[in-house]
Design a protein around this motif. Structure first.
Motif, PDB file in Angstrom:
ATOM      1  N   SER A 148      19.561  -3.483 -15.640  1.00  0.00           N
ATOM      2  CA  SER A 148      20.575  -2.376 -15.709  1.00  0.00           C
ATOM      3  C   SER A 148      19.732  -1.207 -15.879  1.00  0.00           C
ATOM      4  CB  SER A 148      21.580  -2.573 -16.674  1.00  0.00           C
ATOM      5  OG  SER A 148      22.344  -1.536 -17.118  1.00  0.00           O
ATOM      6  N   GLY A 149      20.098  -0.121 -15.055  1.00  0.00           N
ATOM      7  CA  GLY A 149      19.501   1.198 -15.174  1.00  0.00           C
ATOM      8  C   GLY A 149      18.115   1.561 -14.608  1.00  0.00           C
ATOM      9  N   THR A 150      17.803   0.558 -13.811  1.00  0.00           N
ATOM     10  CA  THR A 150      16.497   0.622 -12.888  1.00  0.00           C
ATOM     11  C   THR A 150      16.802   0.151 -11.619  1.00  0.00           C
ATOM     12  OG1 THR A 150      15.106   0.142 -14.872  1.00  0.00           O
ATOM     13  CG2 THR A 150      13.963  -0.242 -12.835  1.00  0.00           C
ATOM     14  N   GLU A 151      16.332   0.801 -10.585  1.00  0.00           N
ATOM     15  CA  GLU A 151      16.451   0.254  -9.258  1.00  0.00           C
ATOM     16  C   GLU A 151      14.954  -0.295  -8.918  1.00  0.00           C
ATOM     17  OE1 GLU A 151      17.315   1.881  -4.571  1.00  0.00           O
ATOM     18  OE2 GLU A 151      16.995   3.491  -6.397  1.00  0.00           O
ATOM     19  N   TRP A 152      14.953  -1.630  -8.794  1.00  0.00           N
ATOM     20  CA  TRP A 152      13.736  -2.194  -8.706  1.00  0.00           C
ATOM     21  C   TRP A 152      13.484  -2.309  -7.073  1.00  0.00           C
ATOM     22  CZ3 TRP A 152      10.715  -3.182 -12.295  1.00  0.00           C
ATOM     23  CH2 TRP A 152      11.283  -3.228 -13.775  1.00  0.00           C
ATOM     24  N   PHE A 153      12.154  -2.214  -6.676  1.00  0.00           N
ATOM     25  CA  PHE A 153      12.062  -2.150  -5.192  1.00  0.00           C
ATOM     26  C   PHE A 153      11.232  -3.459  -5.086  1.00  0.00           C
ATOM     27  CE2 PHE A 153      12.106   2.383  -6.319  1.00  0.00           C
ATOM     28  CZ  PHE A 153      13.285   2.552  -5.510  1.00  0.00           C
ATOM     29  N   SER A 154      10.663  -3.579  -3.773  1.00  0.00           N
ATOM     30  CA  SER A 154      10.006  -4.957  -3.394  1.00  0.00           C
ATOM     31  C   SER A 154       8.715  -4.901  -4.339  1.00  0.00           C
ATOM     32  CB  SER A 154       9.534  -5.259  -2.143  1.00  0.00           C
ATOM     33  OG  SER A 154      10.573  -5.090  -1.124  1.00  0.00           O
ATOM     34  N   ASP A 155       8.292  -6.179  -4.794  1.00  0.00           N
ATOM     35  CA  ASP A 155       7.051  -6.038  -5.604  1.00  0.00           C
ATOM     36  C   ASP A 155       5.774  -6.050  -4.739  1.00  0.00           C
ATOM     37  OD1 ASP A 155       8.835  -7.035  -7.650  1.00  0.00           O
ATOM     38  OD2 ASP A 155       8.211  -9.029  -7.558  1.00  0.00           O
ATOM     39  N   LEU A 156       4.623  -5.698  -5.256  1.00  0.00           N
ATOM     40  CA  LEU A 156       3.570  -5.351  -4.685  1.00  0.00           C
ATOM     41  C   LEU A 156       2.470  -6.511  -5.386  1.00  0.00           C
ATOM     42  CD1 LEU A 156       3.129  -1.333  -5.173  1.00  0.00           C
ATOM     43  CD2 LEU A 156       4.131  -2.816  -3.231  1.00  0.00           C
ATOM     44  N   VAL A 157       1.253  -6.244  -4.753  1.00  0.00           N
ATOM     45  CA  VAL A 157       0.044  -7.151  -5.105  1.00  0.00           C
ATOM     46  C   VAL A 157      -0.866  -6.117  -5.023  1.00  0.00           C
ATOM     47  CG1 VAL A 157      -1.439  -9.003  -4.572  1.00  0.00           C
ATOM     48  CG2 VAL A 157       1.156  -9.153  -4.289  1.00  0.00           C
ATOM     49  N   VAL A 158      -1.563  -5.941  -6.236  1.00  0.00           N
ATOM     50  CA  VAL A 158      -2.584  -5.087  -6.327  1.00  0.00           C
ATOM     51  C   VAL A 158      -3.981  -6.028  -6.736  1.00  0.00           C
ATOM     52  CG1 VAL A 158      -3.496  -3.058  -7.537  1.00  0.00           C
ATOM     53  CG2 VAL A 158      -1.203  -3.130  -6.649  1.00  0.00           C
ATOM     54  N   GLN A 159      -5.041  -5.959  -6.086  1.00  0.00           N
ATOM     55  CA  GLN A 159      -6.045  -6.683  -6.274  1.00  0.00           C
ATOM     56  C   GLN A 159      -5.736  -8.051  -7.001  1.00  0.00           C
ATOM     57  OE1 GLN A 159      -9.103  -4.332  -8.837  1.00  0.00           O
ATOM     58  NE2 GLN A 159      -8.846  -2.687  -7.548  1.00  0.00           N
ATOM     59  N   ALA A 160      -4.761  -8.801  -6.298  1.00  0.00           N
ATOM     60  CA  ALA A 160      -4.506 -10.248  -6.333  1.00  0.00           C
ATOM     61  C   ALA A 160      -3.783 -10.301  -7.835  1.00  0.00           C
ATOM     62  CB  ALA A 160      -5.641 -11.093  -6.394  1.00  0.00           C
ATOM     63  N   ARG A 161      -2.968  -9.261  -8.280  1.00  0.00           N
ATOM     64  CA  ARG A 161      -2.121  -9.277  -9.307  1.00  0.00           C
ATOM     65  C   ARG A 161      -0.533  -8.626  -8.794  1.00  0.00           C
ATOM     66  NH1 ARG A 161      -5.656  -6.882 -14.278  1.00  0.00           N
ATOM     67  NH2 ARG A 161      -3.825  -7.355 -15.568  1.00  0.00           N
ATOM     68  N   LYS A 162       0.226  -9.464  -9.287  1.00  0.00           N
ATOM     69  CA  LYS A 162       1.536  -9.283  -8.866  1.00  0.00           C
ATOM     70  C   LYS A 162       2.014  -7.730  -9.869  1.00  0.00           C
ATOM     71  CE  LYS A 162       6.348 -10.820  -9.556  1.00  0.00           C
ATOM     72  NZ  LYS A 162       7.349 -11.860  -9.902  1.00  0.00           N
ATOM     73  N   VAL A 165       7.833  -2.748  -9.235  1.00  0.00           N
ATOM     74  CA  VAL A 165       8.070  -1.181  -8.874  1.00  0.00           C
ATOM     75  C   VAL A 165       9.494  -0.929  -9.032  1.00  0.00           C
ATOM     76  CG1 VAL A 165       7.910   0.515  -7.054  1.00  0.00           C
ATOM     77  CG2 VAL A 165       6.250  -1.595  -7.105  1.00  0.00           C
ATOM     78  N   GLY A 166       9.650   0.228 -10.010  1.00  0.00           N
ATOM     79  CA  GLY A 166      11.155   0.269 -10.233  1.00  0.00           C
ATOM     80  C   GLY A 166      11.182   2.003 -10.720  1.00  0.00           C
ATOM     81  N   SER A 167      12.531   2.327 -10.362  1.00  0.00           N
ATOM     82  CA  SER A 167      12.539   3.715 -10.471  1.00  0.00           C
ATOM     83  C   SER A 167      14.168   3.902 -11.457  1.00  0.00           C
ATOM     84  CB  SER A 167      12.875   4.507  -9.104  1.00  0.00           C
ATOM     85  OG  SER A 167      13.313   5.935  -9.322  1.00  0.00           O
TER      86      SER A 167
END
Length: 218
Positions: A148-162, A165-167
């Motif tokens: 609630s209150g956050t717009e979540w976008f697609s997850d990323l993988v940065v240097q093999a770590r999940k 991403v949210g706004s």
């Protein structure tokens, strides 16, 4: 203008800290980091407050908060205020001397720092640590708890770590990576008539995280 910039940045941090653990009420409590060099007249209580990270590195300011490190943010030893290299700050157009404490009050969830842009002191990047409420559920549980209150976008993988991403506003985006039983949040807020899109702000947050993630323990 500097006071306005800090107020704007503090507002953003409070909102993201609220997403971390529903502790928005802590943002209304009075509190501020003191000057870098303590004066000879500093009180004994201020002088005994912890001023270093777990590795013994000195914070870039004196904190007045006895519980800046607390059960709300002790899930990871990572301390953005001492671990983000100056060259990274400059590469992102930030003013290293603008550093300020992410905590607006004592015993807050958010533990970290904020830096304003050299050419726009109303916009800032912050990075801070806050414990996961149910660490056994991982990042997926954190996202579900804060749906609630956050717009979540697609997850990323940065240097093999999940990475999540949210706004919470068009001018703000944050990325979350797990570290121990906490999340390290990198938040970017940009104002002004030429402010980039939310997608561009999210990319900047992800890029900043990628520049620091090697220092963030898993």
């Amino acid at each position: 203008m500097r006071d306005i910039a800090r107020a704007v940045g503090r507002y953003s941090i409070c909102l993201v800290a609220a997403v971390l653990a529903g502790l928005a009420s802590g943002c209304s409590t009075n509190g501020h980091p003191a000057a870098i060099a303590p004066s000879p007249s500093s009180s004994t209580s201020t002088q005994t407050i912890r001023q270093t990270d777990d590795a013994g590195l000195r914070l870039p300011f004196d904190t007045d908060f006895p519980n800046r490190w607390s059960i709300n943010n002790d899930g990871s030893p990572y301390e953005p205020c001492t671990q983000v290299p100056t060259e990274v700050l400059r590469n992102f157009g930030l003013n290293p001397s603008s550093v300020s404490d992410a905590a607006a009050s004592d015993f807050q969830t958010a533990r970290g720092c904020e830096w304003t842009f050299a050419d726009d002191n109303l916009s800032a990047i912050s990075q801070f640590v806050g414990d996961i409420v149910h660490p056994e559920d991982g990042l997926a549980g954190h996202k579900a708890l804060n749906s609630s209150g956050t717009e979540w976008f697609s997850d990323l993988v940065v240097q093999a770590r999940k990475v999540l991403v949210g706004s919470i506003a068009p001018s703000d985006c944050a990325v979350y990576v797990r570290s121990g039983d906490a999340v390290v949040v990198t938040s970017v807020i940009e104002f002004g008539g030429d402010a980039p899109s939310t997608a561009e702000i999210c990319q900047k947050a992800a890029d900043f995280l990628e520049s620091t993630i090697s220092r963030i323990p898993e």
